[in-house]
Design an enzyme around this catalytic site. Sequence first.
Site, PDB file in Angstrom:
ATOM      1  N   GLY A  10       0.843  -1.202   0.000  1.00 56.32           N
ATOM      2  CA  GLY A  10       0.000   0.000   0.000  1.00 56.32           C
ATOM      3  C   GLY A  10       0.872   1.245   0.000  1.00 56.32           C
ATOM      4  O   GLY A  10       1.948   1.252   0.606  1.00 56.32           O
ATOM      5  N   ASP A 128       0.897   1.707   8.748  1.00 60.67           N
ATOM      6  CA  ASP A 128       0.510   0.808   9.839  1.00 60.67           C
ATOM      7  C   ASP A 128       1.557   0.723  10.951  1.00 60.67           C
ATOM      8  O   ASP A 128       1.254   0.238  12.035  1.00 60.67           O
ATOM      9  CB  ASP A 128       0.246  -0.599   9.292  1.00 60.67           C
ATOM     10  CG  ASP A 128      -0.968  -0.629   8.381  1.00 60.67           C
ATOM     11  OD1 ASP A 128      -1.757   0.324   8.425  1.00 60.67           O
ATOM     12  OD2 ASP A 128      -1.124  -1.602   7.633  1.00 60.67           O
ATOM     13  N   ARG A 163     -24.367  12.019  20.367  1.00 57.81           N
ATOM     14  CA  ARG A 163     -24.232  10.763  19.631  1.00 57.81           C
ATOM     15  C   ARG A 163     -22.940  10.038  19.957  1.00 57.81           C
ATOM     16  O   ARG A 163     -22.002  10.633  20.489  1.00 57.81           O
ATOM     17  CB  ARG A 163     -24.182  11.048  18.131  1.00 57.81           C
ATOM     18  CG  ARG A 163     -25.530  11.204  17.505  1.00 57.81           C
ATOM     19  CD  ARG A 163     -25.368  11.508  16.032  1.00 57.81           C
ATOM     20  NE  ARG A 163     -26.671  11.654  15.404  1.00 57.81           N
ATOM     21  CZ  ARG A 163     -26.906  12.387  14.330  1.00 57.81           C
ATOM     22  NH1 ARG A 163     -25.935  13.081  13.768  1.00 57.81           N
ATOM     23  NH2 ARG A 163     -28.117  12.430  13.831  1.00 57.81           N
ATOM     24  N   MET A 170      -7.292   2.585   9.783  1.00 58.94           N
ATOM     25  CA  MET A 170      -6.565   1.429   9.251  1.00 58.94           C
ATOM     26  C   MET A 170      -5.744   0.771  10.347  1.00 58.94           C
ATOM     27  O   MET A 170      -5.440   1.371  11.377  1.00 58.94           O
ATOM     28  CB  MET A 170      -5.716   1.818   8.056  1.00 58.94           C
ATOM     29  CG  MET A 170      -6.555   1.983   6.794  1.00 58.94           C
ATOM     30  SD  MET A 170      -5.540   2.173   5.332  1.00 58.94           S
ATOM     31  CE  MET A 170      -6.785   2.170   4.049  1.00 58.94           C
ATOM     32  N   ARG A 172      -4.594  -3.412  10.184  1.00 58.24           N
ATOM     33  CA  ARG A 172      -5.098  -4.753   9.872  1.00 58.24           C
ATOM     34  C   ARG A 172      -4.737  -5.737  10.981  1.00 58.24           C
ATOM     35  O   ARG A 172      -5.595  -6.466  11.474  1.00 58.24           O
ATOM     36  CB  ARG A 172      -4.414  -5.121   8.555  1.00 58.24           C
ATOM     37  CG  ARG A 172      -4.643  -6.433   7.967  1.00 58.24           C
ATOM     38  CD  ARG A 172      -4.101  -6.420   6.561  1.00 58.24           C
ATOM     39  NE  ARG A 172      -4.984  -5.654   5.716  1.00 58.24           N
ATOM     40  CZ  ARG A 172      -5.988  -6.172   5.029  1.00 58.24           C
ATOM     41  NH1 ARG A 172      -6.208  -7.446   5.051  1.00 58.24           N
ATOM     42  NH2 ARG A 172      -6.763  -5.415   4.306  1.00 58.24           N
ATOM     43  N   ARG A 267     -23.171   6.848  14.835  1.00 58.42           N
ATOM     44  CA  ARG A 267     -22.840   7.032  13.413  1.00 58.42           C
ATOM     45  C   ARG A 267     -21.456   6.442  13.179  1.00 58.42           C
ATOM     46  O   ARG A 267     -20.606   6.435  14.082  1.00 58.42           O
ATOM     47  CB  ARG A 267     -22.788   8.517  13.045  1.00 58.42           C
ATOM     48  CG  ARG A 267     -24.136   9.201  13.037  1.00 58.42           C
ATOM     49  CD  ARG A 267     -24.979   8.751  11.861  1.00 58.42           C
ATOM     50  NE  ARG A 267     -26.212   9.509  11.756  1.00 58.42           N
ATOM     51  CZ  ARG A 267     -27.370   9.190  12.338  1.00 58.42           C
ATOM     52  NH1 ARG A 267     -27.438   8.112  13.106  1.00 58.42           N
ATOM     53  NH2 ARG A 267     -28.437   9.930  12.161  1.00 58.42           N
ATOM     54  N   HIS A 273      -8.820   5.376   2.981  1.00 51.97           N
ATOM     55  CA  HIS A 273      -7.581   5.739   2.278  1.00 51.97           C
ATOM     56  C   HIS A 273      -7.208   7.209   2.420  1.00 51.97           C
ATOM     57  O   HIS A 273      -6.111   7.597   1.998  1.00 51.97           O
ATOM     58  CB  HIS A 273      -7.688   5.322   0.808  1.00 51.97           C
ATOM     59  CG  HIS A 273      -7.763   3.823   0.672  1.00 51.97           C
ATOM     60  ND1 HIS A 273      -8.922   3.136   0.915  1.00 51.97           N
ATOM     61  CD2 HIS A 273      -6.816   2.899   0.407  1.00 51.97           C
ATOM     62  CE1 HIS A 273      -8.701   1.833   0.769  1.00 51.97           C
ATOM     63  NE2 HIS A 273      -7.424   1.662   0.461  1.00 51.97           N
TER      64      HIS A 273
HETATM   65  O1  F6P Z   1      -0.926  -0.106   3.819  1.00 52.18           O
HETATM   66  C1  F6P Z   1      -1.499  -1.028   4.702  1.00 52.18           C
HETATM   67  C2  F6P Z   1      -2.940  -0.786   4.782  1.00 52.18           C
HETATM   68  O2  F6P Z   1      -3.053   0.559   5.071  1.00 52.18           O
HETATM   69  C3  F6P Z   1      -3.781  -1.600   5.779  1.00 52.18           C
HETATM   70  O3  F6P Z   1      -3.948  -1.033   7.043  1.00 52.18           O
HETATM   71  C4  F6P Z   1      -5.090  -1.686   5.055  1.00 52.18           C
HETATM   72  O4  F6P Z   1      -5.844  -2.768   5.517  1.00 52.18           O
HETATM   73  C5  F6P Z   1      -4.669  -1.848   3.662  1.00 52.18           C
HETATM   74  O5  F6P Z   1      -3.521  -1.075   3.525  1.00 52.18           O
HETATM   75  C6  F6P Z   1      -5.696  -1.461   2.633  1.00 52.18           C
HETATM   76  O6  F6P Z   1      -5.063  -1.329   1.415  1.00 52.18           O
HETATM   77  P1  F6P Z   1      -5.701  -1.455  -0.016  1.00 52.18           P
HETATM   78  O7  F6P Z   1      -7.153  -1.109   0.094  1.00 52.18           O
HETATM   79  O8  F6P Z   1      -4.937  -0.442  -0.797  1.00 52.18           O
HETATM   80  O9  F6P Z   1      -5.443  -2.842  -0.491  1.00 52.18           O
END
Ligand code: F6P
Length: 344
Positions: A10, A128, A163, A170, A172, A267, A273
Amino acid sequence: MRLGLLTGGGDCPGLNAVIRAITRKAESRFDDEVIGFYDSWDGVVEQRFTELTKTSVRGLLPRGGTILGTRRGSPLDSPHGVERVQAAMSELRIDALVVIGGNGSLTVASILHQKYGIPVVGIPKTIDNDVVGTDATFGFQTAVQIATDAIDRLHTTAESHDRVMVVEVMGRDAGWIALHAGIAGGATAIVIPEVRFDIDELAGVVSRRHAGGRYASVVVVAEGALPVADTLVVPQRKCDQYGHELLGDIAHLVAPELSSRTGYESRVVQLGHIQRGGTPSAYDRVLATRFGLAAVDAVHDGAFGEMVVLRCGKIERESMTVAQGKTRLVDLDLFNDVAATFFG
Ligand code: F6P
């Protein structure tokens, strides 16, 4: 020497700054030639590249993204991928390949060096911040600032409507952005992949806060967070073409559950991104530049199989094998201390 560069995985803020630093130092200090491969390993395998010079990298320092393009995927996934990398190295007379990537790209680079003897130097990048062996990756600090700015803004609208805002960021496998932006933004609670969350406990935090006369709850959730087993059902996730799970559903799972348990409207805000786009912070420009400068020295010292890392404020080198297939997780002492102190 003739250096090849690629950006993999990414994108993140600071990639162009590192490309610029490598090119400037390689050309002006060592009289090297530098070529940049397009679209990560695809460009190596298909021999698609551009010559990088001091002139061509002019103006890149503050620019987000990567002028070279980036992809997931690796030459190890296709039958003749490695042979084609080897062919590119010899046909294009590349003496060293500089791989600027996160866990995935650095793992591939490490295997290509160890198993096939390809002369590679790594540079860790990712918003990340989860690469083992370095105290930080560039891109992270910018992402944290973007998320913090968003949380700051969400406080006022949440307050006005009493609320609960569930903000998904992000992260993962590791909750670095959630933890840091959550602390900086004064979140009501932070949910990270390292610790399974209990939805009843989370609802308790929100209810107690509102009962105590505080409005506006902002709950920050990392996209890779998971509930305690047998509490909530996480829908089956699809994968992209590289087998990467497509995340982005956890906040939508958490928000209605919080509403039904607390009675407060909720909400969802997914920053997605936006966290990766745009201009790098000053810190990330400097870190990317330091990494780039040090990578050129690593190449000239023949430190193949190593990556440049930040350790206690200094740039050092570390074998890429330490990062291979691993994830650097957040400091749980900090997480627990923050939770015990701020999440009543
Ligand atoms: O660059 C890592 C990351 O930001 C992760 O946290 C995220 O899950 C992933 O990229 C999403 O990337 P893409 O949608 O570009 O595949």
